[in-house]
Scaffold this motif. Structure first.
Motif, PDB file in Angstrom:
ATOM      1  N   GLU A   1     -14.193 -12.472  44.192  1.00 34.83           N
ATOM      2  CA  GLU A   1     -14.514 -13.065  45.484  1.00 34.83           C
ATOM      3  C   GLU A   1     -13.263 -13.391  46.299  1.00 34.83           C
ATOM      4  N   LEU A   2     -12.124 -13.548  45.647  1.00 35.55           N
ATOM      5  CA  LEU A   2     -10.915 -13.994  46.320  1.00 35.55           C
ATOM      6  C   LEU A   2     -10.048 -12.863  46.846  1.00 35.55           C
ATOM      7  N   ILE A   3     -10.465 -11.623  46.705  1.00 35.01           N
ATOM      8  CA  ILE A   3      -9.664 -10.484  47.135  1.00 35.01           C
ATOM      9  C   ILE A   3      -9.646 -10.422  48.652  1.00 35.01           C
ATOM     10  N   ALA A   4      -8.468 -10.247  49.234  1.00 36.64           N
ATOM     11  CA  ALA A   4      -8.245 -10.073  50.671  1.00 36.64           C
ATOM     12  C   ALA A   4      -8.651 -11.284  51.488  1.00 36.64           C
ATOM     13  N   GLU A   5      -8.505 -12.474  50.958  1.00 39.91           N
ATOM     14  CA  GLU A   5      -8.811 -13.685  51.698  1.00 39.91           C
ATOM     15  C   GLU A   5      -7.538 -14.490  51.920  1.00 39.91           C
ATOM     16  N   GLU A   6      -7.488 -15.176  53.042  1.00 41.98           N
ATOM     17  CA  GLU A   6      -6.325 -15.978  53.371  1.00 41.98           C
ATOM     18  C   GLU A   6      -6.744 -17.440  53.479  1.00 41.98           C
ATOM     19  N   VAL A   7      -6.079 -18.308  52.748  1.00 41.55           N
ATOM     20  CA  VAL A   7      -6.437 -19.726  52.729  1.00 41.55           C
ATOM     21  C   VAL A   7      -5.781 -20.413  53.927  1.00 41.55           C
ATOM     22  N   LEU A   8      -6.611 -21.088  54.752  1.00 41.62           N
ATOM     23  CA  LEU A   8      -6.083 -21.788  55.916  1.00 41.62           C
ATOM     24  C   LEU A   8      -5.980 -23.290  55.677  1.00 41.62           C
ATOM     25  N   GLY A   9      -6.942 -23.873  55.003  1.00 44.32           N
ATOM     26  CA  GLY A   9      -6.949 -25.305  54.745  1.00 44.32           C
ATOM     27  C   GLY A   9      -7.351 -25.558  53.307  1.00 44.32           C
ATOM     28  N   SER A  10      -7.816 -26.752  53.050  1.00 42.37           N
ATOM     29  CA  SER A  10      -8.186 -27.086  51.679  1.00 42.37           C
ATOM     30  C   SER A  10      -9.484 -26.411  51.256  1.00 42.37           C
ATOM     31  N   ASP A  11     -10.435 -26.211  52.202  1.00 44.79           N
ATOM     32  CA  ASP A  11     -11.704 -25.609  51.818  1.00 44.79           C
ATOM     33  C   ASP A  11     -12.202 -24.547  52.792  1.00 44.79           C
ATOM     34  N   VAL A  12     -11.398 -24.124  53.754  1.00 47.23           N
ATOM     35  CA  VAL A  12     -11.800 -23.108  54.715  1.00 47.23           C
ATOM     36  C   VAL A  12     -10.943 -21.866  54.500  1.00 47.23           C
ATOM     37  N   VAL A  13     -11.607 -20.703  54.366  1.00 46.35           N
ATOM     38  CA  VAL A  13     -10.909 -19.445  54.124  1.00 46.35           C
ATOM     39  C   VAL A  13     -11.391 -18.421  55.140  1.00 46.35           C
ATOM     40  N   VAL A  14     -10.468 -17.639  55.718  1.00 45.95           N
ATOM     41  CA  VAL A  14     -10.814 -16.594  56.672  1.00 45.95           C
ATOM     42  C   VAL A  14     -10.558 -15.249  56.018  1.00 45.95           C
ATOM     43  N   ASN A  15     -11.535 -14.350  56.098  1.00 42.84           N
ATOM     44  CA  ASN A  15     -11.439 -13.030  55.505  1.00 42.84           C
ATOM     45  C   ASN A  15     -11.391 -11.994  56.627  1.00 42.84           C
ATOM     46  N   ASP A  16     -10.218 -11.702  57.133  1.00 38.56           N
ATOM     47  CA  ASP A  16     -10.018 -10.697  58.181  1.00 38.56           C
ATOM     48  C   ASP A  16     -10.902 -10.928  59.396  1.00 38.56           C
ATOM     49  N   SER A  17     -11.094 -12.183  59.776  1.00 36.64           N
ATOM     50  CA  SER A  17     -11.866 -12.621  60.939  1.00 36.64           C
ATOM     51  C   SER A  17     -13.291 -12.076  60.951  1.00 36.64           C
ATOM     52  N   THR A  18     -13.907 -11.830  59.791  1.00 36.81           N
ATOM     53  CA  THR A  18     -15.298 -11.392  59.736  1.00 36.81           C
ATOM     54  C   THR A  18     -16.234 -12.540  59.423  1.00 36.81           C
ATOM     55  N   GLY A  19     -15.719 -13.684  59.109  1.00 35.60           N
ATOM     56  CA  GLY A  19     -16.524 -14.856  58.769  1.00 35.60           C
ATOM     57  C   GLY A  19     -15.643 -15.845  58.052  1.00 35.60           C
ATOM     58  N   ARG A  20     -16.116 -17.045  57.906  1.00 36.50           N
ATOM     59  CA  ARG A  20     -15.302 -18.036  57.210  1.00 36.50           C
ATOM     60  C   ARG A  20     -16.005 -18.473  55.936  1.00 36.50           C
ATOM     61  N   TYR A  21     -15.208 -18.904  54.992  1.00 39.97           N
ATOM     62  CA  TYR A  21     -15.702 -19.370  53.706  1.00 39.97           C
ATOM     63  C   TYR A  21     -15.460 -20.865  53.594  1.00 39.97           C
ATOM     64  N   VAL A  22     -16.476 -21.592  53.127  1.00 40.97           N
ATOM     65  CA  VAL A  22     -16.405 -23.037  52.977  1.00 40.97           C
ATOM     66  C   VAL A  22     -16.962 -23.391  51.605  1.00 40.97           C
ATOM     67  N   THR A  23     -16.366 -24.361  50.953  1.00 42.16           N
ATOM     68  CA  THR A  23     -16.870 -24.829  49.671  1.00 42.16           C
ATOM     69  C   THR A  23     -17.916 -25.908  49.921  1.00 42.16           C
ATOM     70  N   LEU A  24     -19.162 -25.611  49.521  1.00 39.73           N
ATOM     71  CA  LEU A  24     -20.278 -26.534  49.689  1.00 39.73           C
ATOM     72  C   LEU A  24     -21.000 -26.705  48.358  1.00 39.73           C
ATOM     73  N   SER A  25     -21.803 -27.745  48.251  1.00 40.66           N
ATOM     74  CA  SER A  25     -22.616 -27.963  47.065  1.00 40.66           C
ATOM     75  C   SER A  25     -23.882 -27.121  47.188  1.00 40.66           C
ATOM     76  N   CYS A  26     -24.057 -26.172  46.270  1.00 40.04           N
ATOM     77  CA  CYS A  26     -25.235 -25.294  46.286  1.00 40.04           C
ATOM     78  C   CYS A  26     -26.363 -25.965  45.513  1.00 40.04           C
ATOM     79  N   GLN A  27     -27.551 -26.037  46.112  1.00 39.02           N
ATOM     80  CA  GLN A  27     -28.673 -26.689  45.460  1.00 39.02           C
ATOM     81  C   GLN A  27     -29.264 -25.831  44.352  1.00 39.02           C
ATOM     82  N   THR A  28     -29.167 -24.518  44.460  1.00 41.32           N
ATOM     83  CA  THR A  28     -29.698 -23.644  43.419  1.00 41.32           C
ATOM     84  C   THR A  28     -28.756 -23.599  42.223  1.00 41.32           C
ATOM     85  N   CYS A  29     -27.458 -23.413  42.455  1.00 40.81           N
ATOM     86  CA  CYS A  29     -26.470 -23.349  41.370  1.00 40.81           C
ATOM     87  C   CYS A  29     -26.150 -24.729  40.800  1.00 40.81           C
TER      88      CYS A  29
END
Length: 84
Positions: A29-57
């Motif tokens: 999951e971490l391939i080609a991602e750039e870390v901007l802050g503590s929990d926000v990641v940008v993947n080539d400006s196609t969307g952002r990644y955030v660490t959240l609590s998943c209710q299913t997992c």
């Protein structure tokens, strides 16, 4: 060679393989991602990644933004709407 040495060597190989396969799952999951802050990641400006609590997992997992303020868990694909 005694049977004890043969069986303990086989168990060692199985355990090393199990630990390696679990560790490589998260690295995909971490391939080609750039870390901007503590929990926000940008993947080539196609969307952002955030660490959240998943209710299913029931764990803190990475979620990808599919629409503004709508995130999808990268593991179970559950959608979380934060627009409210």
């Amino acid at each position: 060679m005694s049977w004890v040495s043969f069986i303990s060597g086989g168990m060692t190989v199985i355990l090393v393989y199990a630990f390696y396969s679990v560790g490589s799952e998260d690295n995909e999951e971490l391939i080609a991602e750039e870390v901007l802050g503590s929990d926000v990641v940008v993947n080539d400006s196609t969307g952002r990644y955030v660490t959240l609590s998943c209710q299913t997992c029931r764990k803190l997992k990475r979620h990808r933004e599919v629409r503004p303020n709508v995130f999808q868990c990268t593991k179970c694909k559950r959608h979380v709407d934060l627009s409210a």
